[in-house]
Scaffold this active site. Sequence first.
Site, short mmCIF file in Angstrom:
data_model
loop_
_atom_site.label_atom_id
_atom_site.label_comp_id
_atom_site.label_asym_id
_atom_site.label_seq_id
_atom_site.Cartn_x
_atom_site.Cartn_y
_atom_site.Cartn_z
N PRO A 116 -12.21 3.86 14.23
CA PRO A 116 -12.86 4.90 15.14
C PRO A 116 -12.99 4.40 16.62
CG PRO A 116 -14.48 3.42 13.86
CD PRO A 116 -12.91 3.21 13.41
N SER A 163 -9.79 -0.67 21.32
CA SER A 163 -8.74 -0.76 22.72
C SER A 163 -8.19 -2.22 22.29
CB SER A 163 -9.62 -0.60 23.61
OG SER A 163 -10.89 -1.70 23.88
N ASP A 220 -12.50 -9.95 21.60
CA ASP A 220 -11.82 -9.04 20.86
C ASP A 220 -10.22 -9.26 20.75
OD1 ASP A 220 -14.21 -8.05 20.91
OD2 ASP A 220 -13.58 -5.86 21.77
C1 MEV Z 1 -17.04 -6.72 23.09
O1 MEV Z 1 -16.70 -6.17 21.66
C2 MEV Z 1 -18.28 -7.10 22.93
C3 MEV Z 1 -18.95 -7.55 24.50
O2 MEV Z 1 -19.31 -8.92 24.11
C4 MEV Z 1 -17.99 -7.68 25.75
C5 MEV Z 1 -16.74 -8.41 25.65
O3 MEV Z 1 -16.93 -9.71 24.87
O4 MEV Z 1 -15.93 -8.51 26.26
C6 MEV Z 1 -19.90 -6.75 24.81
#
Ligand code: MEV
Length: 300
Positions: free
Chosen positions: A84, A92, A135
């Site tokens: 989702p 992304s 990520d």
């Molecule tokens: C990303 O999924 C979560 C955050 O920590 C942003 C990042 O790590 O770039 C909020």
Amino acid sequence: MSPDAPLAVGRAPGKIILVGEHAVVYGHPALAAAVGLYTTVTLRRRPGATDLERSAFTDERLLRALHTVLPSEGFGVDIESELPAGRGMGSSASIAVALVRAAAAAAGERLGRRALFERSLDVERIFHGEPSGVDNAVVLRGGLVHYRKGPPLEVSSQPVSQPLPVVILDSGRAGNTADMVARVRVARSSLDATLERIGALVERARALLGDRPALGRLFDENHALLCQLGVSTPALDSLCAMARRNGALGAKLSGAGGGGVVLALVETASRPGLLAAAQRAGVRAFSADLPALSATQEAP
Ligand code: MEV
């Protein structure tokens, strides 16, 4: 080869952050796992400008992403995703890694993990400004990952003796990562102590992976600290409460917040009860045994 035959395919999973979101942007560690919902990018040769042919997402930033990694002419791009969008599940980063893998395969390049990471982070920056990279690191490596953006960059696979049974509850609303990160950045000077406490939770969590009740309490603590950062919402708080009422050992928002999902740690025996409660409430829920790549959509 027929013009419709795929030239190259790239695939990547999604992710879920167990502990440490937001603090990871400021150099604290985070613990995150890959989840078994995938993005597949298929490239075909075609005359004219490189463009999207089919996509699960309709985001104008996608086109910029394509042009970052592919020649401006000659490719049709098909993006299919089981993830989702905007839910903190790494859609992304998953697109970025799948796209970079497909582009490298099309060019006959064999890229190492570090090069894939750097290139996919360039794509991720189009979506999220200044991401920490957690990520992309977990989507690339798979499994459970301990991450610190550095310098020096630290990425390692975190061993876990028993898979962690979880339920992921979808608030049904997209959060905007860039906005939520910017919101924390603006208030940074008053939030440093909270960010530091979140970072310390990550190190405690690593030692508690075999002690689910204690890890569940730590998830609750992490959620409370994320509330202090101002990134939770009433909907996310009430999903956490629903999870705890229905047997979860602990629950927290996961990802940037402002929408997205809640991650609830459960005992395997109590999971059906929480999934049934989610179904009754019309909440979409996924079940996974982290870090196994096995997230399955359960409800509704
Ligand atoms: C990303 O999924 C979560 C955050 O920590 C942003 C990042 O790590 O770039 C909020």
